[in-house]
Design an enzyme around this catalytic site. Structure first.
Site, PDB file in Angstrom:
ATOM      1  N   HIS A 192       7.592  20.326 -64.603  1.00  0.00           N
ATOM      2  CA  HIS A 192       6.728  19.193 -64.953  1.00  0.00           C
ATOM      3  C   HIS A 192       5.490  19.718 -65.696  1.00  0.00           C
ATOM      4  CE1 HIS A 192       4.658  15.261 -63.297  1.00  0.00           C
ATOM      5  NE2 HIS A 192       4.930  15.179 -64.574  1.00  0.00           N
ATOM      6  N   HIS A 202      12.658  22.391 -55.503  1.00  0.00           N
ATOM      7  CA  HIS A 202      11.580  21.393 -55.471  1.00  0.00           C
ATOM      8  C   HIS A 202      10.337  21.924 -56.196  1.00  0.00           C
ATOM      9  CE1 HIS A 202       9.053  18.203 -53.534  1.00  0.00           C
ATOM     10  NE2 HIS A 202       8.116  19.135 -53.679  1.00  0.00           N
ATOM     11  N   GLU A 203       9.909  23.100 -55.803  1.00  0.00           N
ATOM     12  CA  GLU A 203       8.705  23.677 -56.419  1.00  0.00           C
ATOM     13  C   GLU A 203       8.930  23.967 -57.895  1.00  0.00           C
ATOM     14  OE1 GLU A 203       6.034  23.397 -54.945  1.00  0.00           O
ATOM     15  OE2 GLU A 203       6.892  22.987 -52.975  1.00  0.00           O
ATOM     16  N   HIS A 215       8.166  20.953 -59.896  1.00  0.00           N
ATOM     17  CA  HIS A 215       6.741  20.837 -60.240  1.00  0.00           C
ATOM     18  C   HIS A 215       6.408  21.755 -61.425  1.00  0.00           C
ATOM     19  CE1 HIS A 215       5.475  18.313 -56.952  1.00  0.00           C
ATOM     20  NE2 HIS A 215       5.820  19.177 -56.009  1.00  0.00           N
TER      21      HIS A 215
HETATM   22 ZN   LIG Z   1       6.047  18.837 -53.976  1.00  0.00          ZN
END
Ligand SMILES: [Zn+2]
Length: 758
Positions: free
Chosen positions: A521, A514-515, A518
Site C-alpha cells: 500500500h 498482512h504486513e 501494508h
Molecule cells: Zn494491519
C-alpha cells in the site's frame, strides 16, 4: 505524532497501544508532517539526525551514524524549525491561497519528520534504558507540540479562507480533498471555537486524560490483585502441563502458598476456561474476569465511565456535532454512526443464529457425556474446544515443516510481481540499524522504474517490541520532485542457527502477508501531497489492503511453489490446507457475537448524548433489546472496555474491525468471481482505485470504482460461515493452462479471523 511512526500492527492489541499513545483526538494533527527527504537547512554540522538523507534512491536513512544522545537536541531544533515554518505561513501578508497555505503546510516540517521516523524506530526496534530516558523527556514535549499548531488561530483562519474560497472549486480534486481534510481536522480539534470555548475544550481534554488514567489503573489493579487460587491437585484437573507450570509460577511470584494461581487476565483466564474440567472453578474464574472494574469497591469504573461519556458528549456539542459518535465518524469511511449500526445489525442476527447452533452442538456433546448440565457462559470455551478437537483438529507440527520464512518471503515477492508488477532485488550498500536487517530495491517489472525500498527486520531481540508491524520511513509524494517510498516490515521470529530454515506457523505466515499488504500500500502510492499518500487513509479503511493480501498466502499458486517441506521440498498437501479452511469457520458465531455485542454497546453509548448513563444498567438493557444469547458475554464489558475508556482511540470506533473485514471479504470475491486471485483486470482495478490513490479520493468512491458497486456484507457472511459458500466460479472464469503444475483448486480462502481477537 507517534501515529505516523508505527502505523499498523498485526494485533489489534498493539493498535490499541498505539491509540493510547497517540494523543487523544489530536492524533491526526501532525498531518502536515510527512517525512520526505527534501533538502533542508542543516542546523548544526555535528548532529547527523538534522541532516537531509543523502545517498542513492533520493536519500536513505543514515542508520549507521545514529547516536541516542543526538535525539534530544535534534528534536528540539527541528520542532523550533517546524514552528518557525508554520508561523511564517500563518503570518503571511498575502491573501490566503491553496499554494501559500495548504501546499506550504505540506512542505513544512520535513526535518522533524525525518528525525521522528528514526526516533520511532529506536522506540520500537532498538530500545535501551538510555533511549527510554530520552523518550520519557521528549514524548510529552512532542505531544504538546502538535497542539501548538492546531491552536494557531491565524493559521486556521487562512485554512478556513481557502476552504470557503471561490478558488477551491477550480482546484484539482486531490487538492480539494486536501483542503477539506485540513479544514475538517482543525475544526474537529476545536479551531473554530472562541477563547472561552477553547478554554473549556482544553479543560475537558485534561479531565478526560485524568479519567482515562484512573480507568486504566482500576482495570489493572483488578487484573493484578485479584486471582483464582488453586488449592489442591484436584483443582488442576484438565489443565495441560504448560498451564500447571504457569499457575505454579504465578503463585510463587505472588508469594501465595497455593499449588497455583490463575491471573485475572485474558491470557490466563481463557486457557483455564478452555481446559479446566472443574465446572465450579470455571464459573468462579469467569465471574472474576467479567467483573473487572465492576465490583463496587475503590476500583469500580462505573462512575468514571458516566463522567467520561458526559464529557465526550459536551465536547462533541461544543465542536458542533450531535454526539461523540458523529464527531468520531466525520472523517471515517463509514461517515455516520447510522452506517456502522446498519452494518452491525446485518451481521448480528445470523451470528446469533450461529451461536444457537454452536450451543446445540455443545449441548449434545455434554448430554452424550451425561454431564447433566445446561451450557452456560463458563462452559462455552470448554465445550467448544471439545467440538473443535472432534471435528477440526489440526496439528501445528504437521504444517510448520512446509512454512519456511524465507520461502514465504519469496512467495510474497512473487505475488507482488503478479498483482503489482513489482520486482525485488536485494541491495547491500544501504546502512541498517542492526546486522539482521536486509533491504530490497523495488522496481517496476516492465519499465525498470525505481519504486522504493523495502526493509525487513524479521527477528526478535532485546529492545524490540513484540508483534508485527509495518513502518513508513518515507512517504511517497510528488510535491517537490519525485519522492519514492521507503517502507519496512517488522516481525518477531526466533532467529535460527545459521543455515537452518526458520519454520513458522500458519497464523504467522498470514501475518507476514498482512504486513506485506501494508508495505505494498505504501510502495504503490502515486499521489502528489504527502498527507494524502500511501497508508495515510481513514482508520476504518487502513486495514483493508493488508487484510486483503492475507488471502494470497493460501492460493494454490503460492502454496505449490513456496510452501515446500524443508526436508523433502514437496509442496504442502491439499488435504492439510482444506483442513485449515474448514477450521477457519469454526466457532465464528461465538467470536462474532462477543465482538459485536461490545461494538454495538460502544456505538450506542456514544449516541446517547448528554444523558447521565448508568453503565451497568445501560449495558443490560441494550443487550436485552438485542437478544444477546445467555451463553455469551461481551468480549469487553463496559467497566473493562479499555479500547473505549482508557483513551479516545476506539471510542465509537470498535466497529472498524468489522468494517474493514467486510471490504476485505467482498474485495477478494471480486477476484474469485473473475479469473481467480491472479486475474489481471481485477488486479489492475485494485492498483488503480485502492493501492495507488492513498487518501486522494473518498474511500467509498475508490471502492465503488474497484468493485463496480458498494461493498456488500454477503461475502463476510460466507467467510465466517454464516451463509452457504458460493459456487466457486462464475461465467468468464478461465482456468489457467494445465501445463505440468499440480492442478489448482479454485477455492483458496484460508484465514483465521485474528483481527477480531483483541
Ligand atoms: Zn494491519
Amino acid at each position: 505524532m507517534a501515529h505516523k511512526v508505527i502505523r499498523n500492527m498485526i494485533s489489534s492489541a498493539m493498535v490499541l497501544t498505539l491509540a493510547n499513545t497517540s494523543g487523544v483526538a489530536f492524533a491526526q494533527f501532525a498531518m502536515h508532517k510527512q517525512n520526505y527527504g527534501l533538502s533542508s537547512v542543516s542546523l548544526t554540522g555535528s548532529n547527523v539526525l538534522l541532516d537531509k538523507w543523502n545517498g542513492p534512491y533520493g536519500g536513505i536513512p543514515p542508520f549507521d551514524r545514529v547516536k541516542v544522545a543526538d535525539f534530544k537536541p535534534a528534536l528540539e531544533a527541528a520542532m523550533a524549525e517546524d514552528l518557525a515554518e508554520v508561523n511564517k505561513i500563518a503570518s503571511d501578508q498575502a491573501a490566503p491561497t491553496f499554494d501559500n497555505t495548504i501546499a506550504a503546510m505540506e512542505m513544512a516540517g520535513h526535518t522533524l519528520n525525518r528525525i521522528q521516523t528514526i526516533y520511532g524506530i529506536w522506540s520500537s526496534n532498538m530500545s535501551t534504558p538510555e533511549f527510554r530516558a530520552v523518550e520519557g523527556e521528549m514524548d510529552p514535549k512532542l505531544a504538546g507540540f502538535a497542539d501548538q499548531i492546531t491552536q494557531n488561530t491565524a493559521l486556521f483562519k487562512r485554512i478556513e479562507a481557502v476552504y470557503n474560497s471561490a478558488e477551491k472549486a477550480a482546484l484539482a480534486p486531490e487538492q480539494q480533498r486536501l483542503v477539506w481534510l485540513y479544514y475538517t481536522n482543525f475544526v474537529r480539534a476545536g479551531a473554530k471555537l472562541d477563547a472561552a470555548a477553547k478554554t473549556r475544550l482544553s479543560e475537558i481534554n485534561q479531565q478526560l486524560a485524568k479519567l482515562f488514567t484512573q480507568f486504566n489503573a482500576n482495570q489493572l489493579s483488578d487484573e493484578n490483585d485479584r486471582y483464582l487460587e488453586l488449592k489442591t491437585e484436584a483443582d488442576l484437573a484438565g489443565l495441560p502441563q504448560s498451564l500447571r507450570d504457569a499457575a505454579a509460577e504465578d503463585a510463587k511470584e505472588r508469594k501465595v502458598s497455593a499449588i497455583g494461581t490463575i491471573a485475572n487476565t485474558r491470557s490466563s483466564i481463557d486457557p483455564f476456561l478452555t481446559y479446566s474440567t472443574r465446572r465450579d472453578l470455571r464459573e468462579k474464574a469467569w465471574r472474576l474476569f467479567i467483573n473487572r472494574g465492576d465490583n463496587g469497591d475503590a476500583h469500580d469504573n462505573n462512575k468514571i465511565i458516566t463522567d467520561i461519556l458526559q464529557l465526550r458528549a459536551e465536547r462533541a456539542k461544543l465542536l458542533g456535532y450531535p454526539t461523540h459518535a458523529h464527531w468520531k465518524l466525520a472523517d471515517k469511511m463509514a461517515k455516520t454512526p447510522e452506517n456502522t449500526m446498519d452494518l452491525m445489525m446485518k451481521v448480528w442476527k445470523p451470528a446469533v443464529q450461529r451461536v444457537h447452533e454452536e450451543v446445540s452442538d455443545m449441548q449434545a456433546l455434554a448430554d452424550k457425556e451425561k454431564a447433566g448440565i445446561k451450557i452456560e457462559a463458563w462452559d462455552y470455551r470448554y465445550y467448544a474446544e471439545k467440538v473443535r478437537k472432534a471435528k477440526y483438529d489440526i496439528d501445528e507440527t504437521q504444517i510448520k515443516p512446509y512454512l519456511q520464512l524465507e520461502k514465504l518471503r519469496e512467495g510474497m515477492f512473487w505475488v507482488a510481481g503478479e498483482l503489482f508488477n513489482f520486482t525485488f532485488t536485494p541491495v547491500t550498500k544501504v546502512p541498517v540499524y542492526h546486522p539482521d536487517i536486509r533491504v530490497w530495491e523495488v522496481k517496476d517489472k516492465t519499465t525498470g522504474r525505481h519504486v522504493g525500498l523495502w526493509y525487513f527486520d524479521p527477528y526478535a531481540r532485546a529492545g524490540k517490541r513484540s508483534g508485527a508491524w509495518m513502518n513508513e520511513y518515507r512517504t511517497q509524494q510528488k510535491l517537490d520532485g519525485n519522492v519514492t517510498a521507503i517502507v519496512s516490515n517488522n516481525t518477531n521470529f526466533v532467529k535460527g542457527k545459521p543455515g537452518e530454515p526458520i519454520l513458522i506457523s500458519w497464523d504467522d505466515a498470514t501475518a507476514l502477508f498482512h504486513e506485506f499488504g501494508h508495505a505494498l500500500h505504501g510502495l504503490s502510492s502515486n499521489v502528489k501531497y504527502p498527507t494524502l499518500a500511501g497508508t495515510n487513509v481513514a482508520t476504518d479503511y487502513v486495514e483493508f489492503p493488508s487484510q486483503l493480501l492475507e488471502h494470497w498466502v493460501a492460493t494454490p499458486e503460492v502454496l505449490n511453489r513456496f510452501a515446500l517441506h524443508y526436508q523433502t521440498g514437496k509442496p504442502i498437501p491439499r488435504a492439510l490446507v482444506d483442513k485449515l479452511d474448514r477450521a477457519s469457520k469454526f466457532n465464528q458465531g461465538f467470536a462474532t457475537v462477543e465482538y459485536l455485542a461490545s461494538a454495538l454497546v460502544d456505538m450506542k453509548l456514544h449516541l446517547a448524548g448528554a444523558q447521565k448513563i448508568d453503565p451497568d444498567a445501560f449495558e443490560k438493557q441494550t443487550l436485552t433489546e438485542l437478544g444477546m444469547p445467555s451463553e455469551i458475554v461481551m468480549r469487553h464489558r463496559t467497566p473493562q472496555f479499555g479500547h473505549v475508556f482508557s483513551s479516545d482511540g476506539y471510542a465509537a470506533g470498535y466497529y472498524s474491525y468489522l468494517w474493514s473485514d467486510v471490504l476485505n471479504a467482498d474485495a477478494f470475491e471480486a477476484f474469485t468471481e473473475a479469473g481467480g486471485p491472479y486475474d489481471k483486470a481485477v488486479a489492475e482495478r485494485l492498483r488503480k482505485y485502492i493501492f495507488t490513490v492513498g487518501n486522494t479520493i473518498d474511500p467509498a468512491d475508490g471502492y465503488r470504482h474497484f468493485r463496480g458497486r458498494d461493498p456488500q456484507v454477503d461475502a463476510l457472511m460466507r467467510k465466517r460461515g454464516f451463509a452457504p459458500a458460493k459456487a466457486p466460479t462464475k461465467t468468464g472464469f478461465k482456468p489457467p493452462p494445465p501445463k505440468s503444475a499440480p492442478k489448482p483448486a479454485p477455492k483458496t480462502k484460508v484465514k483465521r479471523d485474528s483481527r477480531v481477537d483483541n
